[in-house]
Each structure stands twice: as C-alpha cells, then as structure tokens.
Design a protein around this motif. Structure first.
Motif, mmCIF file in Angstrom:
data_model
loop_
_atom_site.group_PDB
_atom_site.id
_atom_site.type_symbol
_atom_site.label_atom_id
_atom_site.label_comp_id
_atom_site.label_asym_id
_atom_site.label_seq_id
_atom_site.Cartn_x
_atom_site.Cartn_y
_atom_site.Cartn_z
ATOM 1 N N THR A 1 -4.627 10.252 10.026
ATOM 2 C CA THR A 1 -4.776 10.775 8.447
ATOM 3 C C THR A 1 -4.666 9.728 7.555
ATOM 4 O O THR A 1 -4.473 10.048 6.486
ATOM 5 N N GLY A 2 -4.003 8.887 8.093
ATOM 6 C CA GLY A 2 -3.522 7.576 6.949
ATOM 7 C C GLY A 2 -4.602 7.201 6.190
ATOM 8 O O GLY A 2 -5.809 7.224 6.282
ATOM 9 N N THR A 3 -4.204 7.166 4.609
ATOM 10 C CA THR A 3 -5.020 6.781 3.472
ATOM 11 C C THR A 3 -5.491 5.331 3.440
ATOM 12 O O THR A 3 -6.312 4.991 2.832
ATOM 13 N N ASP A 4 -4.715 4.528 4.303
ATOM 14 C CA ASP A 4 -5.192 3.261 4.139
ATOM 15 C C ASP A 4 -5.163 2.361 5.738
ATOM 16 O O ASP A 4 -4.274 3.000 6.523
ATOM 17 N N LYS A 5 -5.762 1.540 5.853
ATOM 18 C CA LYS A 5 -5.814 0.862 7.459
ATOM 19 C C LYS A 5 -4.463 0.454 7.791
ATOM 20 O O LYS A 5 -4.038 0.400 9.011
ATOM 21 N N THR A 6 -3.527 0.102 6.909
ATOM 22 C CA THR A 6 -2.082 -0.281 7.266
ATOM 23 C C THR A 6 -1.230 0.753 7.411
ATOM 24 O O THR A 6 -0.050 0.829 7.811
ATOM 25 N N LEU A 7 -1.787 1.872 7.039
ATOM 26 C CA LEU A 7 -0.719 3.328 7.290
ATOM 27 C C LEU A 7 -1.208 4.190 8.335
ATOM 28 O O LEU A 7 -0.595 5.218 8.477
ATOM 29 N N THR A 8 -2.244 3.789 9.156
ATOM 30 C CA THR A 8 -2.589 4.705 10.119
ATOM 31 C C THR A 8 -2.893 3.777 11.592
ATOM 32 O O THR A 8 -3.165 2.376 11.574
ATOM 33 N N GLN A 9 -2.656 4.610 12.607
ATOM 34 C CA GLN A 9 -2.836 3.615 13.995
ATOM 35 C C GLN A 9 -4.478 3.603 14.210
ATOM 36 O O GLN A 9 -4.953 2.939 15.164
ATOM 37 N N GLY A 10 -5.116 4.664 13.461
ATOM 38 C CA GLY A 10 -6.684 4.850 13.501
ATOM 39 C C GLY A 10 -7.036 5.619 14.974
ATOM 40 O O GLY A 10 -8.065 5.503 15.306
ATOM 41 N N LYS A 11 -5.896 6.231 15.806
ATOM 42 C CA LYS A 11 -6.502 6.688 16.938
ATOM 43 C C LYS A 11 -5.731 8.279 17.013
ATOM 44 O O LYS A 11 -5.005 8.423 16.171
ATOM 45 N N GLU B 1 0.739 -1.138 0.010
ATOM 46 C CA GLU B 1 -0.005 0.156 0.147
ATOM 47 C C GLU B 1 0.961 1.265 -0.155
ATOM 48 O O GLU B 1 1.855 1.162 0.497
ATOM 49 N N ALA B 2 0.469 2.234 -0.438
ATOM 50 C CA ALA B 2 1.074 3.736 -0.586
ATOM 51 C C ALA B 2 0.071 4.582 -0.308
ATOM 52 O O ALA B 2 -1.048 4.711 -0.699
ATOM 53 N N GLY B 3 0.495 5.502 0.352
ATOM 54 C CA GLY B 3 -0.347 6.906 0.624
ATOM 55 C C GLY B 3 0.377 7.627 1.912
ATOM 56 O O GLY B 3 1.419 7.566 2.126
ATOM 57 N N LEU B 4 -0.924 8.586 2.359
ATOM 58 C CA LEU B 4 -0.258 9.301 3.505
ATOM 59 C C LEU B 4 -0.397 8.435 4.848
ATOM 60 O O LEU B 4 -1.257 7.718 4.941
ATOM 61 N N GLY B 5 0.487 8.822 5.764
ATOM 62 C CA GLY B 5 0.473 8.229 7.073
ATOM 63 C C GLY B 5 -0.254 9.303 8.063
ATOM 64 O O GLY B 5 -0.957 10.226 7.576
ATOM 65 N N ASP B 6 0.118 8.977 9.327
ATOM 66 C CA ASP B 6 -0.662 9.663 10.371
ATOM 67 C C ASP B 6 0.192 11.158 10.556
ATOM 68 O O ASP B 6 1.459 11.041 10.635
ATOM 69 N N PHE B 7 -0.486 12.225 10.613
ATOM 70 C CA PHE B 7 0.026 13.527 10.921
ATOM 71 C C PHE B 7 0.453 13.737 12.155
ATOM 72 O O PHE B 7 -0.331 13.510 13.223
ATOM 73 N N ASN B 8 1.609 14.424 12.326
ATOM 74 C CA ASN B 8 2.419 14.621 13.798
ATOM 75 C C ASN B 8 2.903 15.882 13.913
ATOM 76 O O ASN B 8 3.940 16.384 13.717
ATOM 77 N N PRO B 9 1.917 16.927 14.347
ATOM 78 C CA PRO B 9 2.233 18.566 14.609
ATOM 79 C C PRO B 9 2.983 18.303 15.965
ATOM 80 O O PRO B 9 2.311 17.716 16.929
ATOM 81 N N SER B 10 3.958 19.252 16.272
ATOM 82 C CA SER B 10 4.527 19.349 17.681
ATOM 83 C C SER B 10 4.910 20.822 17.852
ATOM 84 O O SER B 10 5.218 21.637 16.949
#
Length: 256
Positions: free
Chosen positions: A122-132, A89-98
């Motif tokens: 913000t991940g675009t696939d379930k394998t690219l995000t923690q969903g939390k 899978e390819a796409g965006l992962g989870d956004f991490n602002p600090s």
C-alpha cells in the motif's frame, strides 16, 4: 492483544496491572498505539528516517476458550534519499495486519498466540513499498512473573504476488521484550526489533539492535494512556542502515 479471562481481569485492576496489559502484545484489551521510530544516518547521505506506526489492537472473543487478537499496523514514513541523486519521500508504507488465535487461559503459565501475518503493498511511493504481497506465520509467547513481564514475538513472511520487477521477499522479525514494573505504573523496558532479510547475505542480512528505556501508565483526565521512550544502537546493520534508533510511543488504552 490476547490473554486469559482471569488474567485480563487482574491486568486491569490498577496502574501496575494496566502497565502489564499495555506491555503484553496479546493482552485481551483494545488499545491504540502511536509508535514513532526515528532512525539516524540512513541511506548514502546518512539522513534521518522517521516511521510512525499506527497499530490498533482489537481482541475478538470467539468462545469461552479462545480469543482472536487482531493487530493492524499502518506505517507513515518520512524517507531520506536512498540513492545519491534521489529525493526525500513521505507517505504511507506497506500495511501489515496480523491475527493471533490465543487461548483465554495460560498454558503452564505461558500466554501465547499464533496465526497469520500479511504485508500488503500500500506504499504511496516506490521507495516506501516492497511492491509485493507477502504472507507468513506469526507467534508470540508471554510470561507474567512478579514485577517481570517478558516474552518474544516472531514472524517470517514470503512474497507470493506483486510487481515482477521488484525483489522477492523472504524476511524474519524477532522481537524479544523484557519489562520490569515498579509502583505507580512506572517500568523499565527493552524491546529490540531484530530483522533478517534472507535474500541478502553476510552483514547485509541482519539488523540487530541493543538498548532499552522506560515508560509509565497513567490517566489523562479519565483516559488511561501508556507513554514510553527508548533508544537502541544497531550492533549489526546493512551498509545504509541506521546507526541509532529513538523510539517514542503513546498508547490509548481501553480496558473493559
């Protein structure tokens, strides 16, 4: 990301000083890093994974004593199959602002910053995000001494909302960094990213890399840039974690 006013002026005076500014995660300077992390032998099929972190750093001067340094990390991921029958899978992962609040003058020779960090699903696939949705504290300390610039960045995040069927998040990141600077903007660097997933146990919990590389700050036409290449071997890793990582970084620098 954020240092002192006097330190910032010193940083931006020449190639060596600009190299130190590029190495300081809280330097008082706008920068736009593109960091590519190529991880080898990931997943049950031992395939490569690539994570391109686009991470602009923007300092805000709150007053004569304090800066707010904002760091925005958006990963672009090419993920190998994580199961025997899965697909890449390819796409965006989870956004991490600090966000780091940092005094503009060093404290007893230490440049430091502290503030919150967030992880947004913000991940675009379930394998690219923690969903939390996760939040936690982040701290960084930097010491500039002669040709050396070294320090550490630490954060820990806990999930507080998100998809109920996804595992809770409780994870730590520790990134020590050591840089030795030469004339002409050249430097040696080691900046391993150590992680701990507190939801796991034993060897499944830790990823501990060792290694390093080199870099140089120079100009392309009139644009200052920082280029860096390094390699890390994971002496401790989860079962399906990477053995090696090759890290290449290109950073556009915008000194005042």
């Amino acid at each position: 990301m954020a240092g002192s006013g006097a330190f910032a002026q010193k940083e931006h005076g020449g190639a060596g000083d600009l190299a130190k500014a590029a190495q300081n995660p809280i330097a008082d300077m706008i920068s736009l890093p593109f960091q590519s992390n190529l991880n080898f032998a990931v997943g049950p099929h031992s395939k490569p994974q690539n994570i391109l972190n686009i991470q602009p750093v923007i300092p805000l001067h709150l007053d004569q004593d304090w800066n707010l340094i904002t760091r925005w990390i958006m990963p672009v991921i090419s993920q190998p199959p994580l199961t025997i029958t899965g697909d890449r899978e390819a796409g965006l992962g989870d956004f991490n602002p600090s966000f780091f609040f940092s005094p503009r003058q060093p404290t007893h020779g230490v440049i430091w910053g502290i503030g919150p960090t967030f992880v947004l699903p913000t991940g675009t696939d379930k394998t690219l995000t923690q969903g939390k949705y996760s939040i936690g504290p982040s701290f960084v300390a930097v010491i500039d001494k002669g040709p050396w610039l070294f320090g550490v960045l630490i954060n820990n995040v806990w999930s507080f909302a998100g998809k109920s069927k996804r595992p809770d998040v409780n994870q730590m990141l520790v990134q020590p960094f050591v840089n030795y600077n030469f004339a002409g903007g050249w430097y040696l660097t080691s900046s391993p990213i150590i992680t701990a997933n507190w939801q796991e146990s034993g060897r499944e919990r830790w990823t501990v890399p060792v290694g390093g590389g080199f870099g140089r700050v120079f100009k392309i036409d009139e644009q200052p840039v920082n280029m860096q290449l390094s390699a890390y071997y994971n002496v401790v890793k989860p079962t399906d974690g990477a053995n090696w990582q090759l890290r290449a970084e290109l950073t556009f620098l915008f000194p005042e």
